[in-house]
Scaffold this motif. Structure first.
Motif, PDB file in Angstrom:
ATOM      1  N   ASP A   1       0.768  -1.501  -0.464  1.00  0.00           N
ATOM      2  CA  ASP A   1      -0.291  -0.359   0.048  1.00  0.00           C
ATOM      3  C   ASP A   1       1.029   1.522   0.375  1.00  0.00           C
ATOM      4  O   ASP A   1       1.144   1.356   1.427  1.00  0.00           O
ATOM      5  N   PHE A   2       1.212   1.595  -1.566  1.00  0.00           N
ATOM      6  CA  PHE A   2       2.084   2.677  -1.130  1.00  0.00           C
ATOM      7  C   PHE A   2       1.272   4.476  -1.333  1.00  0.00           C
ATOM      8  O   PHE A   2       0.236   4.151  -2.236  1.00  0.00           O
ATOM      9  N   PRO A   3       0.576   5.053  -0.210  1.00  0.00           N
ATOM     10  CA  PRO A   3      -0.342   5.732  -0.455  1.00  0.00           C
ATOM     11  C   PRO A   3      -0.266   6.783  -1.712  1.00  0.00           C
ATOM     12  O   PRO A   3      -1.094   7.108  -2.204  1.00  0.00           O
ATOM     13  N   ASN A   4       1.502   7.349  -1.939  1.00  0.00           N
ATOM     14  CA  ASN A   4       1.251   8.334  -2.705  1.00  0.00           C
ATOM     15  C   ASN A   4       1.606   7.687  -4.248  1.00  0.00           C
ATOM     16  O   ASN A   4       2.113   7.552  -5.757  1.00  0.00           O
ATOM     17  N   ASN A   5       1.837   6.547  -4.436  1.00  0.00           N
ATOM     18  CA  ASN A   5       1.915   5.766  -5.521  1.00  0.00           C
ATOM     19  C   ASN A   5       1.195   6.055  -6.503  1.00  0.00           C
ATOM     20  O   ASN A   5      -0.342   5.972  -6.920  1.00  0.00           O
ATOM     21  N   PRO A   6       1.478   6.386  -7.735  1.00  0.00           N
ATOM     22  CA  PRO A   6       0.279   6.675  -9.109  1.00  0.00           C
ATOM     23  C   PRO A   6      -0.394   5.766  -9.726  1.00  0.00           C
ATOM     24  O   PRO A   6      -0.228   4.439  -9.072  1.00  0.00           O
ATOM     25  N   LYS A   7      -1.273   5.475 -10.130  1.00  0.00           N
ATOM     26  CA  LYS A   7      -1.901   4.415 -10.861  1.00  0.00           C
ATOM     27  C   LYS A   7      -1.419   4.027 -11.896  1.00  0.00           C
ATOM     28  O   LYS A   7      -0.412   5.247 -12.461  1.00  0.00           O
ATOM     29  N   GLY A   8      -1.584   2.808 -11.654  1.00  0.00           N
ATOM     30  CA  GLY A   8      -0.005   2.099 -12.752  1.00  0.00           C
ATOM     31  C   GLY A   8      -1.346   1.985 -14.427  1.00  0.00           C
ATOM     32  O   GLY A   8      -2.272   2.686 -14.679  1.00  0.00           O
ATOM     33  N   SER A   9      -0.431   1.749 -15.353  1.00  0.00           N
ATOM     34  CA  SER A   9      -1.284   1.636 -16.574  1.00  0.00           C
ATOM     35  C   SER A   9      -1.049   0.086 -17.140  1.00  0.00           C
ATOM     36  O   SER A   9       0.326  -0.354 -17.473  1.00  0.00           O
ATOM     37  N   ARG A  10      -2.089  -0.406 -17.667  1.00  0.00           N
ATOM     38  CA  ARG A  10      -1.652  -1.642 -18.718  1.00  0.00           C
ATOM     39  C   ARG A  10      -1.087  -1.734 -20.401  1.00  0.00           C
ATOM     40  O   ARG A  10      -0.988  -0.266 -20.358  1.00  0.00           O
ATOM     41  N   GLY A  11      -0.161  -3.283 -20.267  1.00  0.00           N
ATOM     42  CA  GLY A  11       0.928  -3.055 -21.967  1.00  0.00           C
ATOM     43  C   GLY A  11       1.702  -3.735 -21.394  1.00  0.00           C
ATOM     44  O   GLY A  11       1.269  -5.488 -20.119  1.00  0.00           O
ATOM     45  N   THR A  12       2.163  -4.287 -22.041  1.00  0.00           N
ATOM     46  CA  THR A  12       2.790  -5.437 -22.234  1.00  0.00           C
ATOM     47  C   THR A  12       4.205  -4.901 -21.094  1.00  0.00           C
ATOM     48  O   THR A  12       4.496  -3.735 -20.397  1.00  0.00           O
ATOM     49  N   ASN A  13       4.829  -5.982 -21.391  1.00  0.00           N
ATOM     50  CA  ASN A  13       6.326  -6.662 -20.316  1.00  0.00           C
ATOM     51  C   ASN A  13       5.484  -6.239 -18.909  1.00  0.00           C
ATOM     52  O   ASN A  13       5.981  -5.245 -18.423  1.00  0.00           O
ATOM     53  N   SER A  14       4.331  -7.178 -18.387  1.00  0.00           N
ATOM     54  CA  SER A  14       3.793  -7.174 -17.658  1.00  0.00           C
ATOM     55  C   SER A  14       3.707  -8.408 -16.879  1.00  0.00           C
ATOM     56  O   SER A  14       3.022  -8.894 -17.674  1.00  0.00           O
ATOM     57  N   ILE A  15       3.190  -8.457 -15.360  1.00  0.00           N
ATOM     58  CA  ILE A  15       2.278  -9.630 -15.103  1.00  0.00           C
ATOM     59  C   ILE A  15       1.178  -9.185 -14.980  1.00  0.00           C
ATOM     60  O   ILE A  15       0.725  -8.120 -14.613  1.00  0.00           O
ATOM     61  N   SER A  16       0.304  -9.632 -16.048  1.00  0.00           N
ATOM     62  CA  SER A  16      -1.208  -8.733 -15.931  1.00  0.00           C
ATOM     63  C   SER A  16      -2.098  -9.636 -15.781  1.00  0.00           C
ATOM     64  O   SER A  16      -3.315  -8.763 -15.530  1.00  0.00           O
ATOM     65  N   ARG A  17      -1.942 -10.558 -15.084  1.00  0.00           N
ATOM     66  CA  ARG A  17      -3.659 -10.945 -14.439  1.00  0.00           C
ATOM     67  C   ARG A  17      -3.406 -12.322 -13.216  1.00  0.00           C
ATOM     68  O   ARG A  17      -1.908 -13.397 -13.444  1.00  0.00           O
TER      69      ARG A  17
END
Length: 321
Positions: A66-82
């Motif tokens: 829980d990073f209180p000041n973390n911005p929202k991530g954005s979906r896309g490639t090169n990630s753990i997606s689900r």
């Protein structure tokens, strides 16, 4: 040299923008047990919560920073997606479908994936999950449904399901999964491969997807931070440290997380951890009240007063009637 094999999935760690909402979602709607409320050992100003089966068994826990000041991530490639969760059978998916309707959870309906029935759904912050039915499953054994949870034991989530990874460098990444991590492709279709890890089955699988056209994901809340795979014990993780060294794969060295030992390596954009099955989550709190108070590993205990003054408390006590 002894090169112990991975057993299956150990845990998945994601990022939330609201530890309290996330806690309510996982315990009250999904029916998973909070087995540990602690802090991020690398950032003691933030919570690290662990949701798992009845006893916090390895291979059942979804954890959150829980990073209180973390911005929202954005979906896309090169990630753990689900991430995914196992339920006992197809009837359990029907139960959760009704439950999601009741609680207004965004979902995509029951579908079929590699011959198994699944129910994809989302949390409010956009984090993507799916339930997967163990109806015809073999392989890694499931955990124990939460005995005092809101979902009937014969329907409840009792383990992690296949982890989905999406990359642009699909062939190279698949080669590493096979040659370094010992994974075995069992179904290969156009731009997607299902690989078995260790004993395989829903609790030991990776879904690897190719996306070399879309935008790259950006880390933030609503996104997965890392995935961890299971190792039996200290000797096994020590052998993996040597394996990384021989393969010239940069890594963290073994980190004692108190509840397990961990070893991290970044493969391309994907942070992969291997972790020991023990000692587990039952050693520092009674079974009856797991997750109800702030648990700190011994090396942070002397800072308890400071930590408790810095993080916003939230109530995780349960009714024990």
């Amino acid at each position: 040299m002894n090169k112990p094999e991975l057993i299956g999935i150990h845990h998945v760690t994601a990022m939330t923008n609201d530890a309290v909402r996330n806690y309510k979602f996982f315990t009250e709607i999904l029916g998973m047990r909070l087995v540990k409320k602690t802090v991020n050992q690398d950032d003691i100003y933030t919570y690290h919560t662990f949701f798992a089966d009845d006893q916090g068994s390895a291979g059942t826990d979804m954890t959150f920073f829980d990073f209180p000041n973390n911005p929202k991530g954005s979906r896309g490639t090169n990630s753990i997606s689900r991430a995914a969760f196992r339920v006992p059978n197809d009837a359990a998916l029907d139960y959760y479908l009704d439950r999601f309707e009741q609680f207004g959870v965004k979902h995509n309906g029951i579908q079929e994936l590699f011959g198994k029935k699944v129910l994809p759904f989302e949390e409010e912050d956009g984090q993507r999950y799916q339930l997967i039915s163990d109806e015809l499953n073999e392989g890694v054994k499931p955990g124990i449904p939460w005995k005092n949870g809101p979902v009937p034991e014969d329907k409840a989530i009792y383990g992690l399901g296949p982890i989905e990874i999406t990359v642009s460098y699909y062939d190279d990444f698949k080669t590493v999964l096979q040659e370094v991590y010992g994974m075995t492709p069992i179904i290969e279709e156009e731009d997607v491969t299902l690989l078995n890890v260790g004993e395989g089955g829903n609790g030991g699988q990776v879904i690897l997807r190719k996306d070399d056209q879309g935008p790259e994901a950006r880390q933030g809340y609503g996104e997965v931070h890392h995935v961890s795979f299971r190792l039996k014990d200290h000797d096994a993780i020590k052998a993996w440290e040597e394996k990384y060294k021989e393969a010239r794969i940069g890594n963290s060295g073994i980190v004692d997380r108190f509840y397990f030992e961990a070893l991290y390596a970044r493969i391309g954009h994907i942070l992969i951890e291997v972790s020991t099955d023990g000692p587990g989550f039952m050693g520092d709190e009674p079974y009856e009240t797991l997750g109800e108070s702030l648990a700190l590993p011994p090396f942070l205990e002397e800072k308890r007063d400071f930590i408790e003054s810095e993080i916003k408390p939230f109530d995780t006590t349960r009714n024990h009637n």
